[in-house]
Design a protein around this motif. Sequence first.
Motif, short mmCIF file in Angstrom:
data_model
loop_
_atom_site.label_atom_id
_atom_site.label_comp_id
_atom_site.label_asym_id
_atom_site.label_seq_id
_atom_site.Cartn_x
_atom_site.Cartn_y
_atom_site.Cartn_z
N LYS A 19 0.84 -1.20 0.00
CA LYS A 19 0.00 0.00 0.00
C LYS A 19 0.87 1.25 0.00
CE LYS A 19 -3.67 0.26 2.68
NZ LYS A 19 -4.51 0.42 3.90
N GLY A 21 0.29 5.64 0.23
CA GLY A 21 -0.74 6.63 0.49
C GLY A 21 -0.18 7.95 0.96
N ASP A 143 -13.92 2.78 1.09
CA ASP A 143 -13.02 1.87 0.39
C ASP A 143 -13.68 1.35 -0.87
OD1 ASP A 143 -10.48 0.18 0.47
OD2 ASP A 143 -12.03 -1.37 0.29
N ASN A 150 -7.49 -1.62 -4.34
CA ASN A 150 -8.38 -0.88 -3.44
C ASN A 150 -7.93 0.57 -3.36
OD1 ASN A 150 -8.56 -3.81 -2.41
ND2 ASN A 150 -10.23 -2.82 -1.32
N ILE A 151 -8.91 1.46 -3.39
CA ILE A 151 -8.67 2.88 -3.18
C ILE A 151 -9.48 3.30 -1.96
CG2 ILE A 151 -8.88 5.21 -4.13
CD1 ILE A 151 -8.76 3.98 -6.91
N SER A 152 -8.82 3.92 -0.99
CA SER A 152 -9.48 4.34 0.25
C SER A 152 -9.28 5.84 0.46
CB SER A 152 -8.92 3.58 1.46
OG SER A 152 -9.07 2.18 1.30
N LEU A 187 -5.65 9.44 1.72
CA LEU A 187 -5.91 8.77 0.46
C LEU A 187 -4.85 7.69 0.28
CD1 LEU A 187 -7.31 8.53 -2.37
CD2 LEU A 187 -5.64 10.23 -3.18
N SER A 188 -5.27 6.45 -0.05
CA SER A 188 -4.30 5.36 -0.21
C SER A 188 -4.70 4.44 -1.35
CB SER A 188 -4.16 4.55 1.08
OG SER A 188 -5.36 3.88 1.38
N PHE A 189 -3.68 3.77 -1.92
CA PHE A 189 -3.87 2.81 -3.00
C PHE A 189 -3.23 1.49 -2.56
CE2 PHE A 189 -3.65 7.04 -4.76
CZ PHE A 189 -4.73 7.09 -5.64
#
Length: 205
Positions: A19, A21, A143, A150-152, A187-189
Amino acid sequence: SFFVSFQLCAQSVIKPFVKIGGAYNRYIVYGPSMLQLNLAGGIHFNQHMSIQIGAERVKGTSVNWDLLILSISPHYRVFDSKHIFSPLIGIDLGTELITNATDRYIRDNYSFINYGAVNDGSFEDKRRYKRGLFFGKIKCLADFNIKDFNISVGPTFNVMYIQLERVKNYYENSIYVDQNYGVGAELSFMYTFPMKKRTAKKALD
């Protein structure tokens, strides 16, 4: 039975992920605004629970404070992967690894004071940075799951505990812990590595 339990455990899928972000954190009580970039790796225990360990680079937007944090973060996804969207609840528990602030004199907003200014008689109660003890965060994110990605994104509530030294002019210095609270946005990927289910070996007669 024992063999049924063993088979269920063996057939479960533990999936690793990576991950990356970023976040914006604003500490409320005279605190700084901070930008954060983090890289983490972890595992999914099932379609809801996961845990990650990461390194976070945090840097002030209006102050020169710069630090690296090591954190561990459990997360819970409310809906399983069949749902593209789900609320995601997470907690970050971190501590300082390195910083440029050690033994620096700081103001209330964590900006640095040069040595000459500290000793000009205008600061009766001076503060010197010793160590970042704890950096915590509670996250309530949206999410989005698309295959293995996944994008959160969403808001956070932040807390930090910093060890400071109170430098007195006429009597002994003292060490104390300063706490500050704030809010932020993250924001995270995430990419999850696909894993095939393992089949349990048959029990011996």
